[in-house]
Design a protein around this motif. Structure first.
Motif, PDB file in Angstrom:
ATOM      1  N   GLY A  57     -63.015  82.457  69.832  1.00 18.49           N
ATOM      2  CA  GLY A  57     -61.895  83.258  69.938  1.00 18.49           C
ATOM      3  C   GLY A  57     -60.861  83.352  68.942  1.00 18.49           C
ATOM      4  N   SER A  81     -68.810  84.946  73.319  1.00 20.27           N
ATOM      5  CA  SER A  81     -67.529  84.922  72.294  1.00 20.27           C
ATOM      6  C   SER A  81     -68.034  85.768  71.173  1.00 20.27           C
ATOM      7  CB  SER A  81     -67.402  82.925  72.246  1.00 20.27           C
ATOM      8  OG  SER A  81     -66.958  82.523  72.747  1.00 20.27           O
ATOM      9  N   LEU A  93     -67.577  89.028  71.104  1.00 22.73           N
ATOM     10  CA  LEU A  93     -66.152  89.206  70.691  1.00 22.73           C
ATOM     11  C   LEU A  93     -66.036  88.975  69.486  1.00 22.73           C
ATOM     12  CD1 LEU A  93     -63.392  89.460  71.373  1.00 22.73           C
ATOM     13  CD2 LEU A  93     -63.309  87.038  71.793  1.00 22.73           C
ATOM     14  N   THR A 144     -59.041  88.143  74.168  1.00 22.16           N
ATOM     15  CA  THR A 144     -58.950  86.937  73.665  1.00 22.16           C
ATOM     16  C   THR A 144     -58.479  86.343  74.546  1.00 22.16           C
ATOM     17  OG1 THR A 144     -58.967  87.370  71.704  1.00 22.16           O
ATOM     18  CG2 THR A 144     -59.350  85.617  71.671  1.00 22.16           C
ATOM     19  N   ASP A 170     -57.732  93.573  71.260  1.00 27.76           N
ATOM     20  CA  ASP A 170     -58.656  92.269  70.692  1.00 27.76           C
ATOM     21  C   ASP A 170     -58.219  91.030  70.915  1.00 27.76           C
ATOM     22  OD1 ASP A 170     -60.586  93.754  69.416  1.00 27.76           O
ATOM     23  OD2 ASP A 170     -60.033  94.336  68.183  1.00 27.76           O
ATOM     24  N   ARG A 219     -60.461  86.702  67.274  1.00 31.43           N
ATOM     25  CA  ARG A 219     -59.977  87.614  67.733  1.00 31.43           C
ATOM     26  C   ARG A 219     -58.443  87.941  67.627  1.00 31.43           C
ATOM     27  NH1 ARG A 219     -62.117  91.437  64.957  1.00 31.43           N
ATOM     28  NH2 ARG A 219     -64.373  91.785  65.149  1.00 31.43           N
ATOM     29  N   VAL A 220     -57.453  86.730  68.061  1.00 26.15           N
ATOM     30  CA  VAL A 220     -56.422  87.241  68.870  1.00 26.15           C
ATOM     31  C   VAL A 220     -55.740  86.809  67.456  1.00 26.15           C
ATOM     32  CG1 VAL A 220     -55.984  84.149  68.832  1.00 26.15           C
ATOM     33  CG2 VAL A 220     -55.111  86.108  70.824  1.00 26.15           C
TER      34      VAL A 220
END
Lengths: 91, 94, 303, 105
Positions: free
Chosen positions: A15, D23, D26, A31, A27, A18-19
């Motif tokens: 993740g 995940s 994502l 996350t 997004d 994405r952060v």
């Protein structure tokens, strides 16, 4: 048990992209949501592994706060002008 | 043993990262965040020191935990005060 | 071995999040990264066997910090961009300082100094509680806690001198009803943490921080109209923590055989600590909540 | 290894798989709304499986607490999914701040 822990942390690591990269604010907020739920899972496993039952309380606390916080926060940020403007537009 | 030094190193690096942000800015809000990161580094240093007895099979040091607990709450109140000042600064007509 | 790998990944995550928060281009990204960093810190405390800190950090990081930062962000809206600052000069300097710090932390011996914790363990039986952290906070080092309540009060008074209003917007109905649904659970959990503090991780700070987060969330959802400095009961409760603490200190001085300020008689210690903690929890919760969402209510400017 | 333990490990493994799937979603899905979907659903299910897996090895009181945690997370997954989507939707309709350039370092 440690393997479970590692894999859960790895899912947080995924993740991370994405952060940092986004591209949208949604997004990033998502996350954080992911970090919250994986964090709860990690705390549950850690409490078993380290024999610290108090970590279950921490997990419950994160679960409840993560449940209510993002919504409240987002309202603080996003609705400001967008909302009044859209109200003005409606006939 | 290794994890103890690992967390100590993380604490030192957090201090470094925080001071980088504090220097570089450019927004005041980011500088306040940087101060918080530095604070996190210091807390982590103390908590790693409190972790040492665990390596020898004893419970962690409660005095340091109590100190950090106090520090966490003071840090958030200081942040809130700083942000109140910031809000006033931004609300000022340019 | 596996746990060490876990530590490595956790530390890497922490450092990456902090670094990205400091270097990201937009402020809103810095703030979201910082909130994620708070969650990871709670995990780190849990890993380092500091459940008390994990509780406090989770309550503060998940609720209060977020609300604080997003409020500040909302004020930044419409602010012009800043020029991109130089990276190299600070980076070189900070790298040198970090190297020095790294060198010095590696000089710290892994052998613990146990003098203080041994003394805590020795006197735990006469402290009135069985959880060492609570014993330190509310008995052995009660002075610190008393002064901390004063610091909180000073922060609130200081923040009240520089009010700047930001209107609260009407909440989305789903968010409002969900937060109302959760509020009894928040209240129950903080009462539980307070009660539990005598024997296990928990206590006034954790319960207060959690309650404060709950109050902030409800306030942002347009509940709790009474939560303002104008309300007499709120003001009283904000002061009640300090007053109860001082009164307990003075009252225990009057008892026979008590010579030292803020040291509780053994027989009454448990009760006194619980009493002081209850008021301290309420005071901490209200103070923090007022610090975060304390501005007077105001109609949206252009509605 | 008893049957109970075996079940517990299987459930834990399955839970972790769902977390990883969330995940990955994502990371890989094309737009924000499908990512939203991936995270909030898969993780909730993964957490549920982890909770049941751990409960099989725990005291019943801890199991109850974990179940409560799961219930809260389940509710919050659904609610925050809606709210975040709505926030994003409204922001797209009338952006408050200049549109995100989409890349950054």
């Amino acid at each position: 048990m440690t393997l479970v822990l590692l894999l859960l942390l790895f899912s947080m690591l995924l993740g991370l992209w994405r952060v940092i990269k986004g591209p949208t604010l949604l997004d990033r907020l998502l996350t954080i949501q992911l970090f919250g739920s994986s964090g709860v899972a990690i705390l549950l496993v850690l409490s078993k592994l380290l024999a610290l039952p108090a970590l279950l309380d921490v997990a419950l606390l994160i679960a409840i706060l993560a449940a209510a916080a993002p919504a409240a926060l987002v309202q603080r940020l996003g609705k400001s002008r967008a909302d009044t403007r859209s109200l003005g537009k409606t006939p | 043993m290794l994890s103890f030094y690992l967390y100590l190193a993380t604490a030192a690096l957090l201090l470094g990262v925080g001071s980088l942000g504090l220097w570089r800015g450019p927004e005041l809000l980011r500088r306040i965040l940087a101060l918080n990161v530095i604070g996190a580094g210091i807390f982590m240093l103390m908590v790693s020191l409190a972790y040492r007895p665990v390596l020898y099979g004893e419970p962690a040091d409660s005095v340091l935990h109590a100190l950090v607990l106090t520090g966490l709450v003071v840090a958030v109140s200081a942040t809130a005060f700083a942000l109140a000042l910031l809000g006033r600064l931004l609300a000022r007509p340019q | 071995m596996g746990l060490l790998l876990f530590d490595v990944v956790l530390c890497a995550l922490l450092l990456t999040l902090a670094g990205a928060a400091m270097l990201s281009r937009q402020l809103v990204h810095a703030v979201t990264l910082f909130i994620a960093f708070g969650v990871m810190m709670a995990l780190a405390w849990a890993r380092l066997q500091a459940p008390d800190l994990a509780l406090a950090e989770a309550a503060i990081g998940a609720g209060l910090t977020g609300a604080l930062c997003f409020t500040a962000l909302a004020r930044y809206a419409g602010d012009a961009g800043y020029p991109k600052p130089k990276l190299w000069l600070p980076l070189v300097f900070v790298a040198a300082v970090s190297a020095l710090l790294l060198y010095s932390v590696f000089q710290i011996p892994a052998q613990p100094t146990t003098e203080l914790s041994e003394r805590v363990a020795e006197h735990l039986a006469v402290s009135g509680v069985s959880h060492p952290v609570t014993a330190v906070l509310l008995n052995f080092r009660a002075w610190d806690t008393l002064l901390e309540l004063l610091v909180l009060l000073l922060a609130l008074l200081g923040a009240r001198q520089v009010p700047s209003q930001l209107p609260l917007h009407a909440g989305w109905s789903l968010s409002v009803s969900w937060s109302r649904l959760l509020s009894p659970m928040l209240l129950l959990l903080s009462a539980y943490l307070l009660w539990r503090g005598a024997a296990a991780p928990g206590g006034a700070f954790q319960a207060g921080a959690l309650l404060a987060s709950g109050l902030v969330i409800l306030r942002l959802n347009q509940q709790l109209a009474w939560l303002s400095w104008q309300n007499f009961a709120v003001r009283t409760l904000v002061l009640a923590g300090l007053i109860a603490f001082v009164m307990a200190g003075l009252a225990s001085l009057l008892l026979p055989g008590q010579l030292v300020w803020l040291s509780w008689p053994v027989a009454l210690a448990g009760g006194i600590i619980l009493l002081v903690e209850t008021f301290a929890t309420l005071a901490i919760a209200l103070t923090l909540a007022l610090l975060v969402v304390g501005e007077p209510e105001q109609e949206p400017a252009d509605a | 290894m008893s049957i109970l333990q075996l079940c517990s490990w299987l459930l834990l493994a399955l839970g972790v798989v769902f977390f990883l799937a969330g995940s990955l979603g994502l990371l890989r899905f094309a737009d924000s709304f499908s990512r939203l979907h991936a995270v909030t659903k898969a993780d909730t299910l993964g957490l549920g499986l982890v909770v049941i897996g751990l409960s099989l090895q725990s005291h019943w009181r801890e199991a109850c607490l974990m179940l409560l945690i799961w219930l809260v997370v389940m509710g919050s997954g659904a609610v925050s999914c809606q709210l975040l989507a709505r926030f994003s939707h409204e922001q797209q309709a009338n952006p408050v701040e200049p549109a995100d350039p989409g890349q950054e370092d």
